[in-house]
Design an enzyme around this catalytic site. Structure first.
Site, PDB file in Angstrom:
ATOM      1  N   ASP A  30      41.408 -17.403  19.547  1.00  0.00           N
ATOM      2  CA  ASP A  30      42.301 -17.214  18.394  1.00  0.00           C
ATOM      3  C   ASP A  30      43.557 -18.061  18.551  1.00  0.00           C
ATOM      4  O   ASP A  30      44.249 -17.971  19.564  1.00  0.00           O
ATOM      5  CB  ASP A  30      42.698 -15.728  18.302  1.00  0.00           C
ATOM      6  CG  ASP A  30      43.631 -15.463  17.143  1.00  0.00           C
ATOM      7  OD1 ASP A  30      43.145 -15.400  15.996  1.00  0.00           O
ATOM      8  OD2 ASP A  30      44.859 -15.329  17.364  1.00  0.00           O
ATOM      9  N   TRP A  51      48.451 -17.696  21.558  1.00  0.00           N
ATOM     10  CA  TRP A  51      49.846 -17.723  21.114  1.00  0.00           C
ATOM     11  C   TRP A  51      50.767 -18.296  22.196  1.00  0.00           C
ATOM     12  O   TRP A  51      51.676 -19.069  21.924  1.00  0.00           O
ATOM     13  CB  TRP A  51      50.268 -16.305  20.731  1.00  0.00           C
ATOM     14  CG  TRP A  51      51.686 -16.126  20.321  1.00  0.00           C
ATOM     15  CD1 TRP A  51      52.501 -17.047  19.713  1.00  0.00           C
ATOM     16  CD2 TRP A  51      52.459 -14.937  20.480  1.00  0.00           C
ATOM     17  NE1 TRP A  51      53.737 -16.487  19.475  1.00  0.00           N
ATOM     18  CE2 TRP A  51      53.733 -15.201  19.937  1.00  0.00           C
ATOM     19  CE3 TRP A  51      52.206 -13.670  21.009  1.00  0.00           C
ATOM     20  CZ2 TRP A  51      54.751 -14.240  19.913  1.00  0.00           C
ATOM     21  CZ3 TRP A  51      53.200 -12.708  20.989  1.00  0.00           C
ATOM     22  CH2 TRP A  51      54.457 -12.999  20.443  1.00  0.00           C
ATOM     23  N   ARG A  52      50.523 -17.886  23.436  1.00  0.00           N
ATOM     24  CA  ARG A  52      51.420 -18.272  24.547  1.00  0.00           C
ATOM     25  C   ARG A  52      50.903 -19.506  25.289  1.00  0.00           C
ATOM     26  O   ARG A  52      51.311 -19.780  26.412  1.00  0.00           O
ATOM     27  CB  ARG A  52      51.540 -17.085  25.532  1.00  0.00           C
ATOM     28  CG  ARG A  52      52.053 -15.803  24.866  1.00  0.00           C
ATOM     29  CD  ARG A  52      51.967 -14.603  25.785  1.00  0.00           C
ATOM     30  NE  ARG A  52      52.132 -13.347  25.083  1.00  0.00           N
ATOM     31  CZ  ARG A  52      53.300 -12.720  24.893  1.00  0.00           C
ATOM     32  NH1 ARG A  52      54.402 -13.245  25.358  1.00  0.00           N
ATOM     33  NH2 ARG A  52      53.332 -11.579  24.239  1.00  0.00           N
ATOM     34  N   GLY A  97      46.210 -11.812  25.774  1.00  0.00           N
ATOM     35  CA  GLY A  97      47.165 -12.916  25.660  1.00  0.00           C
ATOM     36  C   GLY A  97      47.678 -13.434  26.987  1.00  0.00           C
ATOM     37  O   GLY A  97      48.530 -14.317  27.017  1.00  0.00           O
ATOM     38  N   LEU A 155      48.267  -5.162  24.483  1.00  0.00           N
ATOM     39  CA  LEU A 155      49.064  -4.598  25.588  1.00  0.00           C
ATOM     40  C   LEU A 155      50.532  -4.518  25.197  1.00  0.00           C
ATOM     41  O   LEU A 155      51.426  -4.513  26.058  1.00  0.00           O
ATOM     42  CB  LEU A 155      48.899  -5.453  26.854  1.00  0.00           C
ATOM     43  CG  LEU A 155      47.470  -5.658  27.350  1.00  0.00           C
ATOM     44  CD1 LEU A 155      47.457  -6.510  28.618  1.00  0.00           C
ATOM     45  CD2 LEU A 155      46.788  -4.303  27.608  1.00  0.00           C
ATOM     46  N   ASN A 187      47.702  -9.283   9.179  1.00  0.00           N
ATOM     47  CA  ASN A 187      48.906  -8.563   8.748  1.00  0.00           C
ATOM     48  C   ASN A 187      48.890  -8.245   7.252  1.00  0.00           C
ATOM     49  O   ASN A 187      49.951  -8.138   6.629  1.00  0.00           O
ATOM     50  CB  ASN A 187      50.169  -9.368   9.105  1.00  0.00           C
ATOM     51  CG  ASN A 187      50.255  -9.685  10.583  1.00  0.00           C
ATOM     52  OD1 ASN A 187      50.277  -8.783  11.405  1.00  0.00           O
ATOM     53  ND2 ASN A 187      50.253 -10.960  10.933  1.00  0.00           N
ATOM     54  N   TYR A 242      51.627 -21.588  16.189  1.00  0.00           N
ATOM     55  CA  TYR A 242      51.811 -21.326  17.624  1.00  0.00           C
ATOM     56  C   TYR A 242      52.314 -22.582  18.330  1.00  0.00           C
ATOM     57  O   TYR A 242      51.697 -23.643  18.235  1.00  0.00           O
ATOM     58  CB  TYR A 242      50.520 -20.832  18.287  1.00  0.00           C
ATOM     59  CG  TYR A 242      50.068 -19.450  17.825  1.00  0.00           C
ATOM     60  CD1 TYR A 242      50.888 -18.649  17.036  1.00  0.00           C
ATOM     61  CD2 TYR A 242      48.823 -18.953  18.190  1.00  0.00           C
ATOM     62  CE1 TYR A 242      50.473 -17.399  16.614  1.00  0.00           C
ATOM     63  CE2 TYR A 242      48.398 -17.695  17.778  1.00  0.00           C
ATOM     64  CZ  TYR A 242      49.233 -16.928  16.979  1.00  0.00           C
ATOM     65  OH  TYR A 242      48.823 -15.690  16.567  1.00  0.00           O
TER      66      TYR A 242
HETATM   67  N1  LIG Z   1      48.345 -12.424  13.805  1.00  0.00           N
HETATM   68  C1  LIG Z   1      49.531 -12.276  14.324  1.00  0.00           C
HETATM   69  O1  LIG Z   1      50.547 -12.129  13.603  1.00  0.00           O
HETATM   70  C2  LIG Z   1      49.684 -12.273  15.811  1.00  0.00           C
HETATM   71  C3  LIG Z   1      50.936 -11.944  16.418  1.00  0.00           C
HETATM   72  C4  LIG Z   1      50.990 -11.948  17.808  1.00  0.00           C
HETATM   73  C5  LIG Z   1      49.874 -12.255  18.583  1.00  0.00           C
HETATM   74  N2  LIG Z   1      48.697 -12.593  17.951  1.00  0.00           N
HETATM   75  C6  LIG Z   1      47.475 -12.933  18.732  1.00  0.00           C
HETATM   76  O2  LIG Z   1      47.291 -11.957  19.734  1.00  0.00           O
HETATM   77  C7  LIG Z   1      47.167 -12.599  20.994  1.00  0.00           C
HETATM   78  C8  LIG Z   1      47.620 -11.690  22.091  1.00  0.00           C
HETATM   79  O3  LIG Z   1      48.990 -11.327  21.898  1.00  0.00           O
HETATM   80  P1  LIG Z   1      49.894 -11.075  23.168  1.00  0.00           P
HETATM   81  O4  LIG Z   1      49.994 -12.296  23.988  1.00  0.00           O
HETATM   82  O5  LIG Z   1      51.171 -10.454  22.699  1.00  0.00           O
HETATM   83  O6  LIG Z   1      48.967  -9.979  23.926  1.00  0.00           O
HETATM   84  P2  LIG Z   1      49.193  -8.908  25.045  1.00  0.00           P
HETATM   85  O7  LIG Z   1      47.945  -8.970  25.855  1.00  0.00           O
HETATM   86  O8  LIG Z   1      49.611  -7.621  24.427  1.00  0.00           O
HETATM   87  O9  LIG Z   1      50.426  -9.418  25.912  1.00  0.00           O
HETATM   88  C9  LIG Z   1      50.341 -10.535  26.728  1.00  0.00           C
HETATM   89  C10 LIG Z   1      51.537 -10.525  27.641  1.00  0.00           C
HETATM   90  O10 LIG Z   1      51.351  -9.501  28.604  1.00  0.00           O
HETATM   91  C11 LIG Z   1      51.497 -10.020  29.885  1.00  0.00           C
HETATM   92  N3  LIG Z   1      50.526  -9.368  30.770  1.00  0.00           N
HETATM   93  C12 LIG Z   1      49.229  -9.147  30.525  1.00  0.00           C
HETATM   94  N4  LIG Z   1      48.635  -8.501  31.564  1.00  0.00           N
HETATM   95  C13 LIG Z   1      49.603  -8.322  32.452  1.00  0.00           C
HETATM   96  C14 LIG Z   1      49.627  -7.675  33.721  1.00  0.00           C
HETATM   97  N5  LIG Z   1      48.546  -7.121  34.261  1.00  0.00           N
HETATM   98  N6  LIG Z   1      50.798  -7.638  34.364  1.00  0.00           N
HETATM   99  C15 LIG Z   1      51.909  -8.189  33.829  1.00  0.00           C
HETATM  100  N7  LIG Z   1      51.955  -8.810  32.629  1.00  0.00           N
HETATM  101  C16 LIG Z   1      50.810  -8.870  31.954  1.00  0.00           C
HETATM  102  C17 LIG Z   1      51.205 -11.493  29.794  1.00  0.00           C
HETATM  103  O11 LIG Z   1      51.898 -12.180  30.820  1.00  0.00           O
HETATM  104  P3  LIG Z   1      51.087 -13.197  31.783  1.00  0.00           P
HETATM  105  O12 LIG Z   1      50.719 -14.356  30.926  1.00  0.00           O
HETATM  106  O13 LIG Z   1      52.104 -13.524  32.829  1.00  0.00           O
HETATM  107  O14 LIG Z   1      49.914 -12.467  32.343  1.00  0.00           O
HETATM  108  C18 LIG Z   1      51.720 -11.827  28.404  1.00  0.00           C
HETATM  109  O15 LIG Z   1      53.103 -12.144  28.442  1.00  0.00           O
HETATM  110  C19 LIG Z   1      47.986 -13.873  20.808  1.00  0.00           C
HETATM  111  O16 LIG Z   1      47.658 -14.866  21.763  1.00  0.00           O
HETATM  112  C20 LIG Z   1      47.586 -14.277  19.420  1.00  0.00           C
HETATM  113  O17 LIG Z   1      46.314 -14.909  19.465  1.00  0.00           O
HETATM  114  C21 LIG Z   1      48.582 -12.588  16.601  1.00  0.00           C
END
Ligand SMILES: NC(=O)c1ccc[n+]([C@@H]2O[C@H](COP(=O)([O-])OP(=O)(O)OC[C@H]3O[C@@H](n4cnc5c(N)ncnc54)[C@H](OP(=O)(O)O)[C@@H]3O)[C@@H](O)[C@H]2O)c1
Length: 304
Positions: free
Chosen positions: A53, A27-28, A268, A213, A160, A58
């Site tokens: 994924d 996503w990011r 992510g 997370l 979803n 995205y």
């Molecule tokens: N189906 C849907 O509707 C839907 C919606 C949203 C997401 N998704 C999927 O889910 C995936 C993951 O979502 P997400 O990116 O929100 O996941 P997440 O793992 O909950 O959050 C990622 C965020 O947390 C930060 N982060 C992670 N570890 C960290 C740490 N140790 N310290 C500080 N910051 C930290 C990352 O920043 P850094 O990059 O700086 O580490 C990033 O901004 C997406 O890429 C996508 O594939 C699906």
């Protein structure tokens, strides 16, 4: 591992395919250079996170619709053999400014656009990104059936969708859906109660947990506001993390993976070191008590 620990396997099946319980979410991802993006995918593969994924949408708001798929396509094109080492998941059905569009024609066109951007011949698992309340299950099923018959997708799933929507779509298909993708984390516990994780077990779906997370709120750096759900959950995660010698993020991932609905955590982070470190989730020894302590903190109330 003691008898009271919850077992967490490193691998599972999605349909007939073997995947890691940690997976990489794109996503990011848009805006990454090809070498930087390649390093992220390679780091994910190093820890066994072979499922990648992404989604057509995205990149929207940044580089533009399709931006993340475009980057991944360049990564595949630049690295011979990489596509075959990944299990590729993408999604269709969100086309701004209209919120959702799962008409058959749109799903088919969207899939063809994804194939071109991803520079591949086939999507391993094609998901409907969100339910389009104006598209009949019959029409969505017809599109998925057509795409599968044409060899453009191997398998299909949803994201979803409620448990009733999943069952309704499945009733119109003559092949089995393989995956569902809900938001699920210690900050998003609805799937435990609303039937999402029950239907996954009933139908043998892989549950890809998005934002495991909480989008960055369950990390060592996050400063929660006192008295909030985040603060309660982080306090419990911190105690377990200190005992286990890992970060709160690794405990949160382990908590997601401990649920028996064939869960996979979509990590992510865009930071290569953090991608590699995510594997510490597999080393966390969570007791049943730990798991329920996190849930009670998330609920803000004891279990009934
Ligand atoms: N189906 C849907 O509707 C839907 C919606 C949203 C997401 N998704 C999927 O889910 C995936 C993951 O979502 P997400 O990116 O929100 O996941 P997440 O793992 O909950 O959050 C990622 C965020 O947390 C930060 N982060 C992670 N570890 C960290 C740490 N140790 N310290 C500080 N910051 C930290 C990352 O920043 P850094 O990059 O700086 O580490 C990033 O901004 C997406 O890429 C996508 O594939 C699906």
């Amino acid at each position: 591992m003691s008898e009271s620990d919850v077992a967490i396997s490193r691998q599972t099946q999605m349909g007939a395919v073997e995947i890691g319980r940690l997976a990489y979410g794109c996503w990011r991802f848009s805006g990454s250079t090809v070498p930087a993006a390649t390093a992220k995918i390679e780091a994910a593969l190093e820890i066994g996170a072979n499922l990648v994924d992404t989604a057509a949408i995205y990149g929207f708001g940044g580089e533009g619709f399709g931006g993340a798929e475009e980057v991944l396509g360049h990564v595949y094109a630049a690295n011979a053999g990489l596509r075959e080492r990944t299990v590729l998941v993408t999604k269709a059905g969100i086309h701004p400014p209209v919120p959702y569009d799962s008409r058959a024609s749109n799903l088919i066109t969207s899939c063809e656009g994804s194939l071109a951007r991803l520079r591949t011949d086939v999507i391993d698992v094609f998901l409907i990104h969100r339910p389009d309340l104006l598209a009949s299950f019959e029409e969505v099923a017809a599109a998925l059936t057509q795409l599968r018959a044409d060899g453009k997708i191997r398998e299909a799933g949803v994201s979803n969708f409620s448990h009733t929507q999943i069952r309704a779509l499945q009733s119109k298909l003559d092949f089995a859906l393989v995956a569902t993708q809900p938001e699920f984390s210690p900050l998003a516990i609805e799937p435990l109660q609303d039937g999402t994780l029950d239907i996954a077990q009933e139908m043998n779906l892989t549950t890809m947990a998005w934002s495991p997370l909480g989008g960055g709120r369950l990390t060592p750096q996050h400063q929660p506001e006192a008295g909030t759900q985040e603060a309660r959950v982080l306090a419990v995660l911190e105690a377990i993390a200190a005992r286990e010698g890992v970060g709160v993020d690794h405990v949160a991932l382990a908590w997601v993976l401990a649920h028996p609905a064939n869960t996979v955590a979509l990590i992510g982070t865009q930071n290569v070191a953090r991608i590699r470190d995510s594997a510490k989730a597999y080393d966390v020894r969570l007791s049943r008590q730990d798991w329920y302590d996190v849930l009670v903190a998330a609920r803000g109330a004891p279990m009934p």
